[in-house]
Design a protein around this motif. Structure first.
Motif, short mmCIF file in Angstrom:
data_model
loop_
_atom_site.label_atom_id
_atom_site.label_comp_id
_atom_site.label_asym_id
_atom_site.label_seq_id
_atom_site.Cartn_x
_atom_site.Cartn_y
_atom_site.Cartn_z
N TYR A 198 18.94 39.26 24.91
CA TYR A 198 17.89 40.29 24.62
C TYR A 198 16.82 40.59 25.30
O TYR A 198 16.34 41.49 25.61
CB TYR A 198 17.53 39.88 22.99
CG TYR A 198 18.58 40.02 21.91
CD1 TYR A 198 19.99 40.59 22.23
CD2 TYR A 198 18.66 39.18 20.97
CE1 TYR A 198 20.87 40.45 21.37
CE2 TYR A 198 19.66 38.98 19.93
CZ TYR A 198 20.84 39.65 20.27
OH TYR A 198 22.04 39.77 19.39
N SER A 253 20.33 39.19 11.07
CA SER A 253 21.11 39.18 12.25
C SER A 253 22.07 40.06 12.08
O SER A 253 22.91 40.78 13.02
CB SER A 253 21.55 37.58 12.56
OG SER A 253 22.60 37.17 11.76
N ALA A 271 14.15 30.01 29.61
CA ALA A 271 15.22 29.91 28.57
C ALA A 271 16.63 29.63 29.14
O ALA A 271 17.25 29.09 28.45
CB ALA A 271 15.17 31.28 27.74
N ALA A 312 12.37 33.39 24.18
CA ALA A 312 12.96 34.66 23.95
C ALA A 312 12.01 35.72 23.30
O ALA A 312 11.63 36.72 23.59
CB ALA A 312 14.30 35.01 23.42
N THR A 313 11.25 35.04 21.99
CA THR A 313 10.31 35.96 21.52
C THR A 313 8.82 36.11 22.23
O THR A 313 8.51 37.03 22.12
CB THR A 313 9.99 35.18 19.92
OG1 THR A 313 9.76 33.88 20.18
CG2 THR A 313 11.30 35.44 19.19
N TYR A 327 3.86 33.70 18.95
CA TYR A 327 4.81 33.13 19.72
C TYR A 327 4.44 32.22 20.64
O TYR A 327 5.32 31.26 21.01
CB TYR A 327 5.30 34.45 20.60
CG TYR A 327 5.85 35.40 19.61
CD1 TYR A 327 6.26 35.17 18.20
CD2 TYR A 327 6.26 36.81 20.06
CE1 TYR A 327 6.59 36.14 17.37
CE2 TYR A 327 6.67 37.75 19.13
CZ TYR A 327 6.85 37.75 17.76
OH TYR A 327 7.11 38.46 17.04
N SER A 340 18.86 26.63 28.22
CA SER A 340 20.41 26.94 27.54
C SER A 340 21.37 26.38 28.22
O SER A 340 22.30 25.84 27.69
CB SER A 340 20.54 28.47 27.42
OG SER A 340 19.54 29.20 26.49
N MET A 380 22.17 31.91 25.08
CA MET A 380 21.28 32.76 24.34
C MET A 380 21.89 34.24 24.50
O MET A 380 22.19 34.59 25.48
CB MET A 380 19.78 32.69 24.56
CG MET A 380 19.14 31.58 23.95
SD MET A 380 18.85 31.90 22.14
CE MET A 380 17.80 33.37 22.22
N TRP A 389 11.79 30.48 13.18
CA TRP A 389 12.55 31.80 13.66
C TRP A 389 12.76 32.78 12.83
O TRP A 389 12.82 34.01 13.57
CB TRP A 389 14.34 31.21 13.99
CG TRP A 389 15.06 30.89 12.94
CD1 TRP A 389 14.75 29.83 12.07
CD2 TRP A 389 15.96 31.76 12.29
NE1 TRP A 389 15.58 29.78 11.02
CE2 TRP A 389 16.40 30.90 11.17
CE3 TRP A 389 16.66 32.83 12.50
CZ2 TRP A 389 17.40 31.48 10.48
CZ3 TRP A 389 17.67 33.47 11.79
CH2 TRP A 389 18.01 32.58 10.67
N TYR A 448 15.18 30.10 22.00
CA TYR A 448 15.13 31.50 20.87
C TYR A 448 13.54 31.74 21.06
O TYR A 448 13.07 32.86 21.11
CB TYR A 448 15.37 31.00 19.50
CG TYR A 448 14.84 31.98 18.50
CD1 TYR A 448 15.60 33.31 18.33
CD2 TYR A 448 13.53 31.95 17.82
CE1 TYR A 448 14.97 34.46 17.36
CE2 TYR A 448 13.17 32.88 16.96
CZ TYR A 448 13.89 34.17 16.84
OH TYR A 448 13.44 35.00 16.10
N HIS A 449 12.67 30.62 20.95
CA HIS A 449 11.35 30.82 20.84
C HIS A 449 10.71 31.49 22.19
O HIS A 449 9.99 32.06 22.27
CB HIS A 449 10.47 29.56 20.47
CG HIS A 449 10.52 29.31 18.99
ND1 HIS A 449 10.14 29.85 17.89
CD2 HIS A 449 11.46 28.34 18.37
CE1 HIS A 449 10.48 29.27 16.84
NE2 HIS A 449 11.20 28.41 17.10
N ASP A 477 15.96 24.54 20.09
CA ASP A 477 15.31 25.56 19.31
C ASP A 477 14.51 26.40 20.37
O ASP A 477 14.29 27.66 20.37
CB ASP A 477 14.62 25.25 18.09
CG ASP A 477 15.23 25.07 17.14
OD1 ASP A 477 16.54 25.15 16.84
OD2 ASP A 477 14.66 24.49 16.11
#
Length: 900
Positions: free
Chosen positions: A616, A472, A602, A580-581, A559, A606, A613, A540, A577-578, A574
């Protein structure tokens, strides 16, 4: 509120005001008005604040018969936190979703009114869940009224009514009604002013004073705070009671549940004559279905005024009669309060209670039990162990300040290498949570080096997040330091998946992709089947392996599986994040509606958990869509924030998005500048994925040496892997710098290889650059064929920038091309949430399943769905399928699978 509830609407109100101001009276008034409603009641208890979900248990206990109506994951979450079953600790937000469902089900036939008094004393886990539910009530016919002295962080932002004191004329009327003599106007004015019109103060402060004291204003000169003065008033009344009644009041004050049977049995233990003592409390205590005080300040006055040995005796008696298996934590808490000094037996029981609280998801309660165990521990070594355990429990509880305090205490202890390494790991985690990525990497690395001598497996467990943190930060020297430290550890005899992953990632940095390729391929294969516990702990980091081996199918499968496992486990912290991927590969597949749905979900999660988040996923989607105005703003903000926080990964992601955006808009110098802004920042995946953009921008900008250098680096990244993704990208990029027959052959290879992937945008770009090359070679007929294919694909996917670039190229070949855009008019009028619900319903999910995704009750989903049907002019779910634009390669839900 009551009227709205009768009409089927939901309402929330926080009553905020000082002690004695009348909040409880307003709750009682609401209860009287709500004739025909179902009632749920709870009250915060100061001594119960450390017991996880205690307040929620009070509120929900009457609804336990409805637990079977909940989806299995939600039912399991509630049964676990209420100790009705054993299980892994559920996420608090899954518990909140379960309570929302429980309230919605309970209000199906009659309105539901939930009254919570003294919310300032709710345990933290209960307050979080109640706040979560309060923000999501809409169409459930549920009202939630909370009375509190102060608005805690869990309730901030909810509709609030400040309950002020009585107006001056009314205050004088009340004061005159409770005094036996006429007061001088100046004296009564002073009393009214000092009490602020607080009705309880006006009643209680004058109680017991003589006419002379009242007339002269004597006895009102205490300079203490108003609550303290009211407490003193109650205390005067308490002191006049018989000794047995005072002891009964103390037992009731120390017992947080309000169980009359428990209070009676404890009174028997202390030889308190129960009936007589209960009858002679001057109205300060009520023993009915539940033990209640006239006012919470009575409880605090009784407890604080008692002698320490009397308090300990009351707690010991309560501990001895608290024998239910599901009340072991309360028994331990009573034993701890009864201890006069260090007591290893009680400390051990607190430690066991901490483990049970942790298993129920009560991390704050676990930390509280461990902190109390520390106080009762005499042995220095055990005390240090418990201090460290308490600090480690405080971190997932979100109490970073307490972690810092405990770490300061630990810094004054004599620590062995193992404890010192764990302390340093904690310091690293605190640094990362505080946004200090570089410092976190250094601390985690130092921790692993200290742990290596005592426990190399634990050292590897620390190095795994250290590698992720270093990524990161995206500084090559940090990654190299972590990687060489991992290489220096002895190879495990029986490697775990985390060991295989760490080996592959470290080889990638220390020896390059060619050497790391076998280990990375093996890790990618094994990581497709790791347990949910491993996904939670280090998934992650694992998510990057499929991308590192250039396998888009593995990325998609991994993913999607991680999202499913995290969702089923209810680890909502969590989930963003997942998601997002998964959005990354979904966007890359050209399925923009599905990607937008994942981004919206997401964002929903959030917002629900209060943890924003980084944008991205939005950057990736907007850059591919070619939406410059929106993308440029987010790119600029991301770069600014990443520079301030020292997170190089954000810079790489933002500049990658900028390169894709400007290559699509045929503004190649700007794309080149964006990539060069990354400098020597490194990320195992993004750095490689940026290279094709760099070659294309450099070739078009006339920077041939830059293009050749970037191509050489790209070939090093792709050559060890024979996937269609790697071979297709490499062939397309080689073709950009090749000439003649070589270029022609490479373009055809790129189209063939990328055609075997799900990466439709990359395939469309291969047709585009081939068509552009053919036009420059004056092969206009061939050029039109590929440019038309590219244009049709870009339009169908929604890549507006690249579509316009292809259209201009087609015009240059002499073809007339009408500008087209992807059809999206069908859902233009829908709000973002309505669009989410419509997409999920079209994918086949039921209302409860949609509600589980979006943190809504099924009835609220149905309410939104009726509005969707009205806007789209449809009357059924089947018609909804045709009313919404279809995705390219499957719905967002289809990628994950329905899950309640």
């Amino acid at each position: 509120m009551i009227a709205a509830l009768r009409l089927g609407e939901s309402r929330v109100l926080v009553l905020r005001g000082a002690a004695g101001i009348g909040k409880s009276a307003l709750l009682a008034h609401a209860e009287v008005r709500a004739n025909g409603f179902r009632m749920l009641r709870a009250a915060g208890v100061e001594s119960e604040m450390e017991l996880a979900f205690a307040g929620l248990h009070q509120l929900c206990a009457p609804l336990f018969d409805r637990l079977p109506s909940l989806p299995p994951p939600q039912r399991a979450a509630l049964e676990t936190v209420f100790r009705l079953r054993e299980g892994a600790p559920p996420d608090n937000f899954l518990v909140g979703l379960a309570v929302l469902g429980l309230f919605a089900d309970a209000s199906a036939k009659e309105p539901l009114l939930c009254l919570v008094d003294d919310a300032q004393w709710l345990d933290r886990a209960s307050a979080q869940v109640i706040g979560f539910v309060a923000r999501r009530l809409l169409a459930e016919s549920v009202a939630l009224i909370l009375a509190t002295r102060r608005t805690g962080p869990e309730l901030i932002g909810l509709p609030e009514l400040e309950v002020a004191g009585l107006a001056e004329p009314d205050a004088h009327t009340l004061l005159n009604a409770v005094t036996l003599t006429r007061l001088d106007r100046h004296i009564s004015d002073r009393i009214v002013a000092e009490t602020g019109g607080n009705p309880l103060a006006l009643v209680e402060l004058t109680r017991g004073l003589t006419a002379t004291q009242m007339a002269g204003g004597l006895g009102l000169t205490d300079a203490g705070t108003l609550p303290g003065r009211i407490e003193d008033s109650f205390l005067h009344r308490i002191q006049e009671l018989p000794a047995a009644s005072r002891r009964l009041l103390l037992i009731a004050a120390a017992e947080p549940v309000g169980d009359p049977g428990l209070v009676r049995r404890a009174a028997d233990r202390l030889d308190v004559p129960f009936p007589a003592a209960a009858d002679d409390t001057d109205g300060l205590l009520s023993l009915a279905e539940r033990v209640t005080f006239r006012h919470p300040l009575v409880r605090s006055a009784v407890y604080r005024a008692a002698e320490p040995h009397d308090r300990r005796a009351a707690h010991l008696a309560l501990a001895e009669v608290t024998d239910r298996p599901d009340a072991a934590d309360r028994r331990a808490w009573h034993l701890a309060a009864a201890a006069a000094g260090p007591d290893e037996e009680v400390a051990a029981e607190l430690e066991r209670s901490a483990a049970q609280a942790q298993a129920r998801g009560g991390m704050a309660a676990a930390a509280a039990f461990l902190r109390r165990a520390v106080v009762l521990t005499a042995d220095p070594r055990r005390r240090t162990d418990r201090l460290l355990a308490a600090a480690e429990a405080c971190l997932p509880a979100g109490d970073v300040d307490e972690v810092r305090r405990l770490l300061k205490v630990l810094g004054e202890q004599q620590l062995d290498e193992l404890a010192a390494g764990r302390v340093m790991a904690l310091r690293g985690q605190v640094a990362f949570a505080s946004g200090h990525g570089h410092e976190a990497t250094e601390l985690l690395l130092a921790s692993a080096q200290r742990l290596a001598a005592a426990d190399d497996q634990l050292a590897r467990d620390v190095l795994m997040p250290a590698w992720g943190v270093a990524t990161s930060v995206a500084q090559p020297e940090s990654l190299r330091a972590v990687s060489f430290a991992a290489r220096a550890l002895p190879a495990p005899a029986d490697p775990r998946p985390i060991d295989l992953l760490l080996d592959g990632l470290t080889l990638l940095v220390t020896d390059g992709r060619a050497v790391a390729a076998p280990a990375l391929r093996e890790a990618a294969k094994i990581l497709l089947d790791i347990s949910v516990d491993d996904v939670v702990k280090w998934g992650w980091v694992a998510a990057g392996v499929a991308g590192a081996v250039w396998d888009d199918d593995a990325m998609r499968d991994m993913y999607a599986r991680h999202v499913r496992l995290i969702r089923e486990a209810g680890v909502l912290t969590d989930l963003p994040y997942h998601l997002a991927t998964l959005c990354l590969i979904t966007s890359w597949s050209g399925d923009f509606p599905a990607a937008a749905a994942l981004i919206a979900e997401a964002d929903t999660v959030s917002q629900a958990i209060g943890s924003p988040m980084p944008p991205y996923p939005q950057l990736r989607l907007l850059s591919l869509q070619g939406r410059e105005a929106e993308a440029a703003e987010i790119i600029g903000t991301t770069i600014t924030n990443s520079l301030a926080a020292g997170f190089g990964l954000g810079l790489i992601a933002a500049n990658w998005a900028a390169a894709v955006l400007y290559n699509g808009l045929a503004r190649y110098p700007e794309a080149l500048r964006a990539i060069r802004a990354n400098g020597d920042l490194f990320d195992a995946n993004l750095s490689a994925w940026v290279l094709p953009e760099l070659v294309e921008a450099a070739v078009r900008a006339g920077e041939s040496e830059v293009a050749l250098d970037a191509l050489a680096r790209l070939v090093e990244e792709t050559q060890p892997f024979g996937t269609p993704f790697a071979r297709g990208i490499e062939a397309r990029t080689r073709a950009l710098v090749a000439e003649g027959a070589d270029a022609d052959d490479l373009y055809r290879q790129a189209i063939e290889k990328l055609g075997r992937t799900n990466l439709r945008p990359e395939l469309a770009r291969a047709h585009l650059v081939y068509g552009e090359w053919l036009r420059r070679e004056r092969r206009r007929a061939d050029a039109r064929e590929h440019l038309r294919t590219a244009y049709d694909l870009f339009v169908a996917i929604g890549m507006e920038g690249f579509a316009e670039r292809a259209r201009r190229e087609l015009i240059a070949t002499g073809e007339t091309v009408r500008r087209r855009t992807a059809a999206a008019a069908a859902d233009v009028e829908l709000t973002a949430q309505e669009r989410q619900i419509a997409q999920l319903v079209r994918s086949g999910l039921t209302n409860p399943e949609v509600g589980a995704r979006l943190f809504l009750s099924p009835r609220t989903v149905e309410w939104h769905l009726r509005k969707v049907f009205g806007k789209l002019g449809v009357t059924s779910r089947r018609q909804l399928r045709d009313a919404l634009p279809r995705t390219i390669s499957g719905d967002a839900v289809g990628l994950i699978g329905p899950q309640g």
